[in-house]
Design a protein around this motif. Sequence first.
Motif, PDB file in Angstrom:
ATOM      1  N   ILE A  22      -2.232  -2.832   3.820  1.00 12.10           N
ATOM      2  CA  ILE A  22      -3.179  -1.748   4.099  1.00 12.10           C
ATOM      3  C   ILE A  22      -4.428  -1.898   3.242  1.00 12.10           C
ATOM      4  O   ILE A  22      -5.555  -1.810   3.742  1.00 12.10           O
ATOM      5  CB  ILE A  22      -2.492  -0.378   3.886  1.00 12.10           C
ATOM      6  CG1 ILE A  22      -1.418  -0.159   4.961  1.00 12.10           C
ATOM      7  CG2 ILE A  22      -3.514   0.756   3.873  1.00 12.10           C
ATOM      8  CD1 ILE A  22      -0.404   0.932   4.627  1.00 12.10           C
ATOM      9  N   VAL A  23      -4.245  -2.138   1.949  1.00 15.82           N
ATOM     10  CA  VAL A  23      -5.383  -2.293   1.036  1.00 15.82           C
ATOM     11  C   VAL A  23      -6.177  -3.557   1.370  1.00 15.82           C
ATOM     12  O   VAL A  23      -7.410  -3.522   1.433  1.00 15.82           O
ATOM     13  CB  VAL A  23      -4.904  -2.305  -0.433  1.00 15.82           C
ATOM     14  CG1 VAL A  23      -6.020  -2.703  -1.378  1.00 15.82           C
ATOM     15  CG2 VAL A  23      -4.341  -0.937  -0.823  1.00 15.82           C
ATOM     16  N   ALA A  24      -5.481  -4.668   1.605  1.00 11.36           N
ATOM     17  CA  ALA A  24      -6.159  -5.935   1.904  1.00 11.36           C
ATOM     18  C   ALA A  24      -7.008  -5.847   3.167  1.00 11.36           C
ATOM     19  O   ALA A  24      -8.013  -6.543   3.288  1.00 11.36           O
ATOM     20  CB  ALA A  24      -5.136  -7.065   2.035  1.00 11.36           C
ATOM     21  N   ASN A  25      -6.609  -4.983   4.081  1.00 15.72           N
ATOM     22  CA  ASN A  25      -7.336  -4.834   5.346  1.00 15.72           C
ATOM     23  C   ASN A  25      -8.215  -3.599   5.388  1.00 15.72           C
ATOM     24  O   ASN A  25      -8.728  -3.231   6.449  1.00 15.72           O
ATOM     25  CB  ASN A  25      -6.341  -4.847   6.512  1.00 15.72           C
ATOM     26  CG  ASN A  25      -5.780  -6.225   6.718  1.00 15.72           C
ATOM     27  OD1 ASN A  25      -6.440  -7.080   7.290  1.00 15.72           O
ATOM     28  ND2 ASN A  25      -4.583  -6.473   6.213  1.00 15.72           N
ATOM     29  N   ASN A  26      -8.376  -2.948   4.225  1.00 15.05           N
ATOM     30  CA  ASN A  26      -9.269  -1.793   4.095  1.00 15.05           C
ATOM     31  C   ASN A  26      -9.015  -0.750   5.186  1.00 15.05           C
ATOM     32  O   ASN A  26      -9.944  -0.261   5.830  1.00 15.05           O
ATOM     33  CB  ASN A  26     -10.735  -2.256   4.102  1.00 15.05           C
ATOM     34  CG  ASN A  26     -11.663  -1.209   3.548  1.00 15.05           C
ATOM     35  OD1 ASN A  26     -11.287  -0.432   2.666  1.00 15.05           O
ATOM     36  ND2 ASN A  26     -12.876  -1.171   4.059  1.00 15.05           N
ATOM     37  N   MET A  27      -7.752  -0.437   5.400  1.00 15.17           N
ATOM     38  CA  MET A  27      -7.369   0.493   6.463  1.00 15.17           C
ATOM     39  C   MET A  27      -7.510   1.939   6.006  1.00 15.17           C
ATOM     40  O   MET A  27      -7.355   2.245   4.830  1.00 15.17           O
ATOM     41  CB  MET A  27      -5.930   0.225   6.908  1.00 15.17           C
ATOM     42  CG  MET A  27      -5.747  -1.173   7.469  1.00 15.17           C
ATOM     43  SD  MET A  27      -4.062  -1.529   7.943  1.00 15.17           S
ATOM     44  CE  MET A  27      -4.094  -0.856   9.598  1.00 15.17           C
ATOM     45  N   VAL A  34       0.433   4.402  10.131  1.00 18.17           N
ATOM     46  CA  VAL A  34       1.029   3.747  11.299  1.00 18.17           C
ATOM     47  C   VAL A  34       1.715   2.458  10.846  1.00 18.17           C
ATOM     48  O   VAL A  34       2.875   2.209  11.196  1.00 18.17           O
ATOM     49  CB  VAL A  34      -0.029   3.458  12.386  1.00 18.17           C
ATOM     50  CG1 VAL A  34       0.553   2.594  13.491  1.00 18.17           C
ATOM     51  CG2 VAL A  34      -0.584   4.753  12.947  1.00 18.17           C
ATOM     52  N   VAL A  35       1.028   1.664  10.046  1.00 25.44           N
ATOM     53  CA  VAL A  35       1.607   0.427   9.530  1.00 25.44           C
ATOM     54  C   VAL A  35       2.877   0.730   8.741  1.00 25.44           C
ATOM     55  O   VAL A  35       3.912   0.077   8.916  1.00 25.44           O
ATOM     56  CB  VAL A  35       0.587  -0.341   8.649  1.00 25.44           C
ATOM     57  CG1 VAL A  35       1.256  -1.470   7.882  1.00 25.44           C
ATOM     58  CG2 VAL A  35      -0.557  -0.859   9.501  1.00 25.44           C
ATOM     59  N   LYS A  36       2.814   1.715   7.874  1.00 22.94           N
ATOM     60  CA  LYS A  36       3.964   2.068   7.035  1.00 22.94           C
ATOM     61  C   LYS A  36       5.182   2.423   7.882  1.00 22.94           C
ATOM     62  O   LYS A  36       6.268   1.874   7.675  1.00 22.94           O
ATOM     63  CB  LYS A  36       3.604   3.247   6.126  1.00 22.94           C
ATOM     64  CG  LYS A  36       4.772   3.756   5.295  1.00 22.94           C
ATOM     65  CD  LYS A  36       4.375   4.929   4.415  1.00 22.94           C
ATOM     66  CE  LYS A  36       4.233   6.197   5.200  1.00 22.94           C
ATOM     67  NZ  LYS A  36       4.071   7.378   4.345  1.00 22.94           N
TER      68      LYS A  36
END
Length: 66
Positions: A22-27, A34-36
């Motif tokens: 999430i952090v690496a993709n600046n979400m 959603v990812v989580k």
Amino acid sequence: MSDTPENPSHYKQGGIQPWDYIVANNMCYLSGNVVKYVTRYKYKNGLEDLKKARAYIDKMIDTFPA
């Protein structure tokens, strides 16, 4: 490796921790959740986590700029 709040077992199944992705993709908050939930559903809360992911997707759709 033991199960800790920072490294729970339901996130150890993939090659990257969801929060790192999430952090690496600046979400944003909504897409990060959603990812989580999609990442962990098989290993933690099953259908409940998929419904949570859907709720965040619905909110993203509702707030999408026209």
